[in-house]
Design a protein around this motif. Structure first.
Motif, PDB file in Angstrom:
ATOM      1  N   MET C   1      22.923  -4.341 -24.746  1.00 22.28           N
ATOM      2  CA  MET C   1      23.707  -3.539 -25.691  1.00 22.28           C
ATOM      3  C   MET C   1      24.740  -2.708 -24.942  1.00 22.28           C
ATOM      4  O   MET C   1      24.405  -2.010 -23.990  1.00 22.28           O
ATOM      5  CB  MET C   1      22.769  -2.600 -26.442  1.00 22.28           C
ATOM      6  N   THR C   2      25.933  -2.768 -25.384  1.00 26.07           N
ATOM      7  CA  THR C   2      27.031  -2.094 -24.707  1.00 26.07           C
ATOM      8  C   THR C   2      26.769  -0.604 -24.571  1.00 26.07           C
ATOM      9  O   THR C   2      26.975  -0.021 -23.511  1.00 26.07           O
ATOM     10  CB  THR C   2      28.347  -2.265 -25.509  1.00 26.07           C
ATOM     11  N   GLY C   3      26.275   0.021 -25.641  1.00 21.58           N
ATOM     12  CA  GLY C   3      26.016   1.467 -25.575  1.00 21.58           C
ATOM     13  C   GLY C   3      25.067   1.789 -24.447  1.00 21.58           C
ATOM     14  O   GLY C   3      25.290   2.671 -23.638  1.00 21.58           O
ATOM     15  N   THR C   4      23.989   1.004 -24.388  1.00 25.02           N
ATOM     16  CA  THR C   4      22.986   1.244 -23.357  1.00 25.02           C
ATOM     17  C   THR C   4      23.558   0.988 -21.970  1.00 25.02           C
ATOM     18  O   THR C   4      23.353   1.758 -21.048  1.00 25.02           O
ATOM     19  CB  THR C   4      21.788   0.314 -23.576  1.00 25.02           C
ATOM     20  N   ALA C   5      24.260  -0.126 -21.835  1.00 22.01           N
ATOM     21  CA  ALA C   5      24.819  -0.442 -20.526  1.00 22.01           C
ATOM     22  C   ALA C   5      25.725   0.693 -20.060  1.00 22.01           C
ATOM     23  O   ALA C   5      25.665   1.104 -18.909  1.00 22.01           O
ATOM     24  CB  ALA C   5      25.596  -1.743 -20.586  1.00 22.01           C
ATOM     25  N   ALA C   6      26.501   1.235 -20.984  1.00 22.62           N
ATOM     26  CA  ALA C   6      27.373   2.350 -20.599  1.00 22.62           C
ATOM     27  C   ALA C   6      26.545   3.569 -20.201  1.00 22.62           C
ATOM     28  O   ALA C   6      26.870   4.250 -19.243  1.00 22.62           O
ATOM     29  CB  ALA C   6      28.317   2.707 -21.746  1.00 22.62           C
ATOM     30  N   GLN C   7      25.471   3.848 -20.948  1.00 20.85           N
ATOM     31  CA  GLN C   7      24.661   5.035 -20.643  1.00 20.85           C
ATOM     32  C   GLN C   7      24.018   4.904 -19.267  1.00 20.85           C
ATOM     33  O   GLN C   7      23.835   5.893 -18.576  1.00 20.85           O
ATOM     34  CB  GLN C   7      23.595   5.243 -21.728  1.00 20.85           C
ATOM     35  N   HIS C   8      23.709   3.678 -18.848  1.00 21.22           N
ATOM     36  CA  HIS C   8      23.068   3.476 -17.556  1.00 21.22           C
ATOM     37  C   HIS C   8      24.060   3.271 -16.428  1.00 21.22           C
ATOM     38  O   HIS C   8      23.669   3.224 -15.265  1.00 21.22           O
ATOM     39  CB  HIS C   8      22.111   2.292 -17.623  1.00 21.22           C
ATOM     40  N   ASP C   9      25.326   3.120 -16.787  1.00 24.85           N
ATOM     41  CA  ASP C   9      26.332   2.933 -15.748  1.00 24.85           C
ATOM     42  C   ASP C   9      26.768   4.313 -15.266  1.00 24.85           C
ATOM     43  O   ASP C   9      27.531   5.012 -15.938  1.00 24.85           O
ATOM     44  CB  ASP C   9      27.530   2.162 -16.318  1.00 24.85           C
ATOM     45  N   ILE C  10      26.259   4.699 -14.095  1.00 27.86           N
ATOM     46  CA  ILE C  10      26.514   6.073 -13.633  1.00 27.86           C
ATOM     47  C   ILE C  10      27.976   6.325 -13.314  1.00 27.86           C
ATOM     48  O   ILE C  10      28.371   7.476 -13.118  1.00 27.86           O
ATOM     49  CB  ILE C  10      25.620   6.461 -12.433  1.00 27.86           C
TER      50      ILE C  10
END
Lengths: 142, 142, 142, 142, 142, 142
Positions: C1-10
């Motif tokens: 999920m894009t939202g999650t990937a962004a949240q985990h991309d420091i």
């Protein structure tokens, strides 16, 4: 500073998105028990509830690199060793079951803990496990 | 009482067998580091060394019901939470690698620990992990 | 999920902004010592360094509602009580001085701690304070 | 209030008497190691040094009702369980020897501790005991 | 020795004066809750009650060099980090309010604590704060 | 491997003998309270109950080299310092009385503990002692 004010505003669009992601992870992992903890904080410390969701579950929990089963094993070790965290052990033993750790594996983990943090901590965690298993037996549909 | 004397005689046939089984598990899991700990106890507290092998590794560690990888995750949680156990964290981070937990999984586990026992404990455990990885990089054949 | 990937991309724009805000708070409070801790994590656990900055200092530290002086007093209590956190006590005793807590107030706080967590913990924290004060005396321009 | 000012004046006649009594108990029990701790506090926190002597050793240590041997056994349990108190364990293992607890009894106590606070804490305390015994062997006249 | 016997006699004129000073500080800071703790010790361990008053509150608490507000912040940090000290947290959260720390500052301090000793300890302390605030709301004249 | 399977079979002749010896020591020391703990584990974690008896009481407790009175003093120190082990403190304060430590010695030990782990831990242990003594007063024939 606008940037700072936004970062501290737990209901900013960014923080809301982080929190909502965390709440969805929390629901999968802890079920209703985890949500209940956050709800219980609404009056006393809503920012704490926000960060339980946004940081613990949104930023950290479902990072790739460590699967939920492994995370719960680490958490069980920490909460057993800390002592005095029976409320959290209750939630997390439930979460351990939810992510596929069996009852036998949980009790083995607590027996294993006797070596590293002693029998008292392991016993107290085992008493919590007994309570969790009994509640699940009493309400099988939960 | 003969029974008791035998139970306390760490070199009785029974205890020797329990210890030897434990030592063989320990060698598989901790490699030479674990054996070094027991050897270091020979002068000061041989009974403690006996029970590290016989109880921790012989009686507990390879019980079916929880695999070594899972055990090491629990142990990492406990040792990180306790604090002040850097010598044991050093051995057990090595053991975690030996049983197939990757470096990435170890560092993720320590990041995960920030939630449950705070950043100081997690940082101090991470510094030990860095030391262990550096030693392994320096001596690849170990 | 894009939202999650962004949240985990420091290094996503959001996380970069959160981290940069945290780093600027950290520089004010801990000076170069705090930045050094984060830099030391770059190889071993960059995500941990990110969250030290983004969560601890960006999300939490400069929230209105508790001033830095008060925050450092709470932190001194926690780190003294935990034990085994001498590296963090070193940074935070320095931070306490930076936010205007005097040397006398720091040593009084550690004497006060004897009541609540005993003399051993208070003594070990006092030894760290001595080290910090000595370093400051040796390099007055820092 | 004069009463209060006197109570806080660590060099008032009353406090001096309490401290001197404590120092004399400390010398008997901890020998030069205990005095060294208090001396080391003279610059950084003289009030802390005063209370180590006046409260810990003057008010508490030689109260009738518990003999020094028993006190040292309780202290060994506490310091082992706390972890991170190796400096204090060093002094108190020496004190235990001084009040007539044998080396065998000390190492048995630390083996016993494995049950209640786990092997890591017991091992770390045992390493301190080894160091204390080695120092005593090296300087038999101390 | 007369000196020693007097120092251990908790009802000697000197000790009575130290205790009374401590009791008066305690009443100001903890109100009736603090006195209740000491009263509860009368049967089981009167010397412990004496030293809570004479040492903790008489010798230490109102020493110049650290004001009550600062002391309570340090205490909140220690009690939160220790865990298992809910009875004392209850008294000291009340004391924090009494010395002028607001409810918002208390909950911010506990949120701040998540960084240094993790969410479980901070949550358990927050639950105690909620209880204290609720009791104060129920009995406004206290 | 047969050897391993036997070592993990808590009802093998060897383990049964170790457990029975431990149970007999436990009965002498902890009376019915200790047996009750093991019985309470029968459903949830029988292996944990086995090792409480076989390891803690069979292998360790009655080793020559440290007498029961001394062991209980060490245990009281550990359990007081750990915090959150009130269930175990309850059993072990009873055991302390059973091996001949007087009530006065127990309360002195807990007062002594204030120095090493602070007043909160010592107070919480004292509250447990009060409960144990009250129960004994209520049922003198136990």
């Amino acid at each position: 500073m606008t940037g700072t004010a936004a970062q501290h505003d737990i209901d900013s669009p960014e923080n809301l998105a982080r929190r909502r992601h965390g709440q969805s992870v929390l629901s999968e992992i802890d079920g209703h028990q985890g949500e209940a903890v956050i709800d219980s904080l609404a009056d006393i410390n809503p920012a704490l509830g926000h960060h339980v969701a946004a940081f613990s579950f949104g930023d950290i929990y479902d990072r790739p690199g460590l699967d939920p089963r492994s995370r719960q094993l680490v958490t069980l070790g920490i909460l057993t060793a800390l002592g005095g965290c029976e409320p959290q052990l209750k939630v997390h033993i439930g979460a351990a079951l939810n992510v596929g750790i069996s009852r036998e594996e949980i009790t083995e983990a607590l027996l294993h803990a006797t070596v590293y943090c002693g029998f008292p901590r392991a016993l107290n965690a085992t008493f919590v496990a007994r309570e969790v298993f009994a509640e699940r037996d009493a309400t099988p549909a939960s």
